[in-house]
Design a protein around this motif. Structure first.
Motif, mmCIF file in Angstrom:
data_model
loop_
_atom_site.group_PDB
_atom_site.id
_atom_site.type_symbol
_atom_site.label_atom_id
_atom_site.label_comp_id
_atom_site.label_asym_id
_atom_site.label_seq_id
_atom_site.Cartn_x
_atom_site.Cartn_y
_atom_site.Cartn_z
ATOM 1 N N LEU A 1 -11.320 0.322 -2.583
ATOM 2 C CA LEU A 1 -9.984 0.917 -2.508
ATOM 3 C C LEU A 1 -9.851 2.105 -3.453
ATOM 4 O O LEU A 1 -9.289 3.141 -3.084
ATOM 5 N N GLU A 2 -10.378 1.967 -4.670
ATOM 6 C CA GLU A 2 -10.311 3.073 -5.631
ATOM 7 C C GLU A 2 -11.107 4.287 -5.152
ATOM 8 O O GLU A 2 -10.810 5.413 -5.533
ATOM 9 N N SER A 3 -12.115 4.051 -4.323
ATOM 10 C CA SER A 3 -12.933 5.138 -3.786
ATOM 11 C C SER A 3 -12.360 5.716 -2.493
ATOM 12 O O SER A 3 -12.962 6.605 -1.887
ATOM 13 N N GLY A 4 -11.211 5.176 -2.052
ATOM 14 C CA GLY A 4 -10.533 5.715 -0.887
ATOM 15 C C GLY A 4 -10.929 5.084 0.443
ATOM 16 O O GLY A 4 -10.520 5.568 1.497
ATOM 17 N N PHE A 5 -11.705 4.001 0.420
ATOM 18 C CA PHE A 5 -12.081 3.335 1.658
ATOM 19 C C PHE A 5 -10.984 2.364 2.084
ATOM 20 O O PHE A 5 -10.251 1.838 1.253
ATOM 21 N N ILE A 6 -10.893 2.120 3.383
ATOM 22 C CA ILE A 6 -9.877 1.223 3.932
ATOM 23 C C ILE A 6 -10.558 -0.015 4.484
ATOM 24 O O ILE A 6 -11.485 0.082 5.301
ATOM 25 N N ILE A 7 -10.097 -1.181 4.025
ATOM 26 C CA ILE A 7 -10.567 -2.459 4.546
ATOM 27 C C ILE A 7 -9.616 -2.830 5.675
ATOM 28 O O ILE A 7 -8.440 -3.084 5.441
ATOM 29 N N GLU A 8 -10.137 -2.836 6.917
ATOM 30 C CA GLU A 8 -9.303 -3.094 8.090
ATOM 31 C C GLU A 8 -9.157 -4.571 8.411
ATOM 32 O O GLU A 8 -8.143 -5.004 8.944
ATOM 33 N N ALA A 9 -10.212 -5.331 8.141
ATOM 34 C CA ALA A 9 -10.208 -6.740 8.538
ATOM 35 C C ALA A 9 -11.214 -7.514 7.685
ATOM 36 O O ALA A 9 -12.047 -6.930 6.991
ATOM 37 N N ILE A 10 -11.108 -8.839 7.792
ATOM 38 C CA ILE A 10 -12.026 -9.733 7.086
ATOM 39 C C ILE A 10 -12.524 -10.770 8.082
ATOM 40 O O ILE A 10 -11.732 -11.379 8.812
ATOM 41 N N SER A 11 -13.832 -10.941 8.120
ATOM 42 C CA SER A 11 -14.432 -12.018 8.897
ATOM 43 C C SER A 11 -14.977 -13.044 7.907
ATOM 44 O O SER A 11 -14.974 -12.820 6.692
ATOM 45 N N TRP A 12 -15.460 -14.156 8.436
ATOM 46 C CA TRP A 12 -15.796 -15.283 7.567
ATOM 47 C C TRP A 12 -17.174 -15.850 7.866
ATOM 48 O O TRP A 12 -17.578 -15.962 9.021
ATOM 49 N N TRP A 13 -17.859 -16.225 6.797
ATOM 50 C CA TRP A 13 -19.219 -16.728 6.868
ATOM 51 C C TRP A 13 -19.362 -17.958 5.981
ATOM 52 O O TRP A 13 -18.646 -18.100 4.988
ATOM 53 N N GLU A 14 -20.285 -18.811 6.350
ATOM 54 C CA GLU A 14 -20.648 -19.964 5.512
ATOM 55 C C GLU A 14 -21.938 -19.586 4.791
ATOM 56 O O GLU A 14 -22.929 -19.222 5.423
ATOM 57 N N TYR A 15 -21.916 -19.653 3.452
ATOM 58 C CA TYR A 15 -23.131 -19.371 2.690
ATOM 59 C C TYR A 15 -23.833 -20.687 2.378
ATOM 60 O O TYR A 15 -23.239 -21.611 1.835
ATOM 61 N N LEU A 16 -25.115 -20.761 2.728
ATOM 62 C CA LEU A 16 -25.940 -21.932 2.456
ATOM 63 C C LEU A 16 -26.987 -21.518 1.427
ATOM 64 O O LEU A 16 -27.689 -20.520 1.616
ATOM 65 N N GLU A 17 -27.072 -22.270 0.342
ATOM 66 C CA GLU A 17 -27.867 -21.854 -0.809
ATOM 67 C C GLU A 17 -29.373 -21.868 -0.592
ATOM 68 O O GLU A 17 -30.116 -21.356 -1.419
ATOM 69 N N SER A 18 -29.830 -22.451 0.485
ATOM 70 C CA SER A 18 -31.259 -22.475 0.786
ATOM 71 C C SER A 18 -31.452 -22.193 2.269
ATOM 72 O O SER A 18 -30.648 -22.640 3.095
ATOM 73 N N ILE A 19 -32.511 -21.486 2.596
ATOM 74 C CA ILE A 19 -32.774 -21.215 4.010
ATOM 75 C C ILE A 19 -33.138 -22.489 4.760
ATOM 76 O O ILE A 19 -33.125 -22.518 5.977
#
Length: 142
Positions: free
Chosen positions: A43-61
């Protein structure tokens, strides 16, 4: 001559360990620990965040996903990301307010999975990804 805004954006991705899923600047997965400073820097650099999607992070492959689908290995961490089956959360545009991003992220509730509430506050694996409004011809160097 390279576009200075794109160069700045690529530097921010590296600095905050934010990983675009494709070759553009949508679905930029950022760790829970880094999402606030990354959003603020964008935001401070002038970029616009239009939306947010969601992910599940799993700590090991080697770990199976719980509520997500398939997805990429993390570029910065030892695990992988599984895409959550949910609609995008759109951010009011123009959104130059970090509070709008924080409210959307920290208020996120996906629902229940296996009898447990899946929300940003209750599920430490639920991870946001930002969709930025940039020139569609820009390609991520990652």
């Amino acid at each position: 001559m390279p576009n200075q805004d794109k160069i700045k954006l690529d530097a921010l991705l590296e600095e905050y360990k934010a990983q675009p899923v494709g070759d553009g600047y949508i679905d930029i997965i950022v760790s829970r620990a880094n999402y606030r400073p990354f959003a603020n820097a964008l935001l401070e650099s002038g970029f616009i965040i239009e939306a947010i999607s969601w992910w599940e992070y799993l700590e090991s492959i080697d770990l199976p996903n719980t509520y997500g689908m398939g997805g990429p290995a993390s570029k910065y961490y030892s695990g992988w990301f599984a895409e959550a089956c949910t609609d995008l959360d759109t951010i009011p545009v123009p959104s130059d307010s970090l509070s709008a991003i924080i409210e959307t992220v920290e208020g996120k509730v996906l629902g229940e999975c296996e009898g447990k509430l899946v929300s940003f506050k209750a599920s430490h694996s639920l991870t946001p990804a930002f969709w930025l409004k940039v020139d569609e011809s820009w390609k991520s160097k990652q």
